[in-house]
Design a protein around this motif. Structure first.
Motif, PDB file in Angstrom:
ATOM      1  N   ARG A  61      26.379   8.019  10.265  1.00  0.00           N
ATOM      2  CA  ARG A  61      24.967   8.414  10.109  1.00  0.00           C
ATOM      3  C   ARG A  61      24.063   7.234  10.425  1.00  0.00           C
ATOM      4  O   ARG A  61      23.043   7.379  11.095  1.00  0.00           O
ATOM      5  CB  ARG A  61      24.741   8.938   8.683  1.00  0.00           C
ATOM      6  CG  ARG A  61      23.300   9.312   8.372  1.00  0.00           C
ATOM      7  CD  ARG A  61      22.868  10.527   9.195  1.00  0.00           C
ATOM      8  NE  ARG A  61      21.558  10.979   8.832  1.00  0.00           N
ATOM      9  CZ  ARG A  61      20.432  10.454   9.324  1.00  0.00           C
ATOM     10  NH1 ARG A  61      20.465   9.475  10.176  1.00  0.00           N
ATOM     11  NH2 ARG A  61      19.263  10.925   8.933  1.00  0.00           N
ATOM     12  N   GLY A  64      23.623   6.603  13.999  1.00  0.00           N
ATOM     13  CA  GLY A  64      22.893   7.647  14.696  1.00  0.00           C
ATOM     14  C   GLY A  64      23.796   8.693  15.321  1.00  0.00           C
ATOM     15  O   GLY A  64      23.349   9.503  16.131  1.00  0.00           O
ATOM     16  N   SER A  67      23.323  12.875  13.517  1.00  0.00           N
ATOM     17  CA  SER A  67      21.902  13.182  13.354  1.00  0.00           C
ATOM     18  C   SER A  67      21.673  14.543  12.697  1.00  0.00           C
ATOM     19  O   SER A  67      20.605  14.801  12.167  1.00  0.00           O
ATOM     20  CB  SER A  67      21.190  13.119  14.706  1.00  0.00           C
ATOM     21  OG  SER A  67      21.815  14.005  15.616  1.00  0.00           O
ATOM     22  N   PHE A  68      22.685  15.419  12.708  1.00  0.00           N
ATOM     23  CA  PHE A  68      22.539  16.746  12.108  1.00  0.00           C
ATOM     24  C   PHE A  68      22.763  16.715  10.598  1.00  0.00           C
ATOM     25  O   PHE A  68      22.562  17.711   9.931  1.00  0.00           O
ATOM     26  CB  PHE A  68      23.535  17.730  12.742  1.00  0.00           C
ATOM     27  CG  PHE A  68      24.967  17.292  12.598  1.00  0.00           C
ATOM     28  CD1 PHE A  68      25.699  17.605  11.462  1.00  0.00           C
ATOM     29  CD2 PHE A  68      25.569  16.561  13.602  1.00  0.00           C
ATOM     30  CE1 PHE A  68      27.011  17.191  11.334  1.00  0.00           C
ATOM     31  CE2 PHE A  68      26.886  16.151  13.479  1.00  0.00           C
ATOM     32  CZ  PHE A  68      27.616  16.461  12.336  1.00  0.00           C
ATOM     33  N   SER A  69      23.181  15.585  10.069  1.00  0.00           N
ATOM     34  CA  SER A  69      23.480  15.487   8.643  1.00  0.00           C
ATOM     35  C   SER A  69      22.189  15.316   7.840  1.00  0.00           C
ATOM     36  O   SER A  69      21.121  15.107   8.397  1.00  0.00           O
ATOM     37  CB  SER A  69      24.420  14.317   8.402  1.00  0.00           C
ATOM     38  OG  SER A  69      23.784  13.111   8.738  1.00  0.00           O
ATOM     39  N   PRO A  71      19.360  13.496   5.384  1.00  0.00           N
ATOM     40  CA  PRO A  71      18.815  12.140   5.475  1.00  0.00           C
ATOM     41  C   PRO A  71      19.779  11.125   4.860  1.00  0.00           C
ATOM     42  O   PRO A  71      20.527  11.444   3.932  1.00  0.00           O
ATOM     43  CB  PRO A  71      17.517  12.209   4.674  1.00  0.00           C
ATOM     44  CG  PRO A  71      17.136  13.654   4.697  1.00  0.00           C
ATOM     45  CD  PRO A  71      18.427  14.422   4.750  1.00  0.00           C
ATOM     46  N   LEU A  72      19.754   9.915   5.378  1.00  0.00           N
ATOM     47  CA  LEU A  72      20.695   8.877   4.962  1.00  0.00           C
ATOM     48  C   LEU A  72      20.662   8.633   3.457  1.00  0.00           C
ATOM     49  O   LEU A  72      21.710   8.534   2.817  1.00  0.00           O
ATOM     50  CB  LEU A  72      20.403   7.585   5.727  1.00  0.00           C
ATOM     51  CG  LEU A  72      21.355   6.430   5.504  1.00  0.00           C
ATOM     52  CD1 LEU A  72      22.783   6.821   5.877  1.00  0.00           C
ATOM     53  CD2 LEU A  72      20.910   5.227   6.321  1.00  0.00           C
ATOM     54  N   ASP A 140      16.066   4.078   8.157  1.00  0.00           N
ATOM     55  CA  ASP A 140      15.628   5.036   9.177  1.00  0.00           C
ATOM     56  C   ASP A 140      14.376   4.585   9.914  1.00  0.00           C
ATOM     57  O   ASP A 140      13.948   5.248  10.863  1.00  0.00           O
ATOM     58  CB  ASP A 140      15.384   6.411   8.533  1.00  0.00           C
ATOM     59  CG  ASP A 140      16.675   7.071   8.097  1.00  0.00           C
ATOM     60  OD1 ASP A 140      17.682   6.912   8.811  1.00  0.00           O
ATOM     61  OD2 ASP A 140      16.673   7.732   7.044  1.00  0.00           O
ATOM     62  N   ARG A 146      16.333  -0.242  12.518  1.00  0.00           N
ATOM     63  CA  ARG A 146      17.200   0.775  13.146  1.00  0.00           C
ATOM     64  C   ARG A 146      18.404   0.098  13.804  1.00  0.00           C
ATOM     65  O   ARG A 146      19.527   0.547  13.701  1.00  0.00           O
ATOM     66  CB  ARG A 146      16.384   1.580  14.167  1.00  0.00           C
ATOM     67  CG  ARG A 146      17.036   2.815  14.627  1.00  0.00           C
ATOM     68  CD  ARG A 146      17.070   3.863  13.484  1.00  0.00           C
ATOM     69  NE  ARG A 146      18.179   4.741  13.771  1.00  0.00           N
ATOM     70  CZ  ARG A 146      19.203   4.954  12.961  1.00  0.00           C
ATOM     71  NH1 ARG A 146      19.244   4.404  11.788  1.00  0.00           N
ATOM     72  NH2 ARG A 146      20.176   5.732  13.308  1.00  0.00           N
ATOM     73  N   ARG A 150      22.420   0.306  12.710  1.00  0.00           N
ATOM     74  CA  ARG A 150      23.558   0.578  13.605  1.00  0.00           C
ATOM     75  C   ARG A 150      24.628  -0.507  13.478  1.00  0.00           C
ATOM     76  O   ARG A 150      25.818  -0.217  13.430  1.00  0.00           O
ATOM     77  CB  ARG A 150      23.078   0.694  15.048  1.00  0.00           C
ATOM     78  CG  ARG A 150      22.242   1.931  15.295  1.00  0.00           C
ATOM     79  CD  ARG A 150      21.780   1.991  16.757  1.00  0.00           C
ATOM     80  NE  ARG A 150      20.716   2.937  16.953  1.00  0.00           N
ATOM     81  CZ  ARG A 150      20.885   4.249  17.092  1.00  0.00           C
ATOM     82  NH1 ARG A 150      22.083   4.751  17.043  1.00  0.00           N
ATOM     83  NH2 ARG A 150      19.842   5.037  17.266  1.00  0.00           N
TER      84      ARG A 150
END
Length: 177
Positions: A61, A64, A67-69, A71-72, A140, A146, A150
């Motif tokens: 997550r 990135g 992304s369909f999950s 929120p972090l 996020d 960002r 990662r």
């Protein structure tokens, strides 16, 4: 090249662990049944799977890639308590396995790296949790955060995968005594 085990005097430490007063009790427990030690190992493996599963989901997550999950912060709130529980269980079962046969673990080439990866992975996970507690959207935000997200996600996933590989190789890379 001198193995790190020799630099850290892990064999001497293993010999000292053999003299601890708790060692006969642990040996008696693991020898009481043919299922004792395999059960401890099984619990340890399940704990490792839980840690890696939760960390990999969060790491993916952060990278990135999920992304369909949710929120972090929400994902971390759901998964991290399981991670902390599994880390505690694995420390306990790991200590029992090391005390049962100290030279097998501590003479292994991969043992010190596995312990190092656990420590660094846990520290990174704590840092991650603390930043999310202060600001749920911290990782996020665009820009440097960002990129840091990662990198942290990738590093954490690699560290915990290293723990699994290192733990699995302990039996094959050194002291089988």
């Amino acid at each position: 090249m001198v193995p790190i085990n020799r630099i850290l005097h892990l064999h001497d430490f293993a010999l000292w662990l053999n003299t601890l007063s708790i060692k006969p009790s642990i040996n008696a427990f693991t020898a009481a049944s043919i299922y004792s030690l395999p059960l401890i190992q099984w619990i340890h493996i399940l704990g490792s799977a839980l840690i890696c599963g939760t960390v990999i989901l969060i790491g993916l997550r952060m990278m990135g890639l999920l992304s369909f999950s949710p929120p972090l912060a929400q994902m971390a709130r759901r998964l991290l308590p399981w991670t902390w529980l599994a880390i505690v269980v694995n420390v306990i079962t790991g200590v029992v396995m090391v005390l049962d046969r100290p030279t097998r673990a501590l003479d292994s080439f991969t043992f010190p790296y596995s312990v190092l990866f656990v420590l660094v992975g846990t520290i990174l996970s704590i840092y991650f949790a603390i930043t999310l507690r202060g600001d749920p959207g911290y990782w996020d935000k665009p820009g440097g955060r960002r990129t840091a997200s990662r990198v942290l996600g990738t590093l954490t996933v690699l560290l915990w995968m290293g723990v699994i590989v290192g733990d699995r190789l302990i039996v094959y890379t050194g002291g089988a005594r």
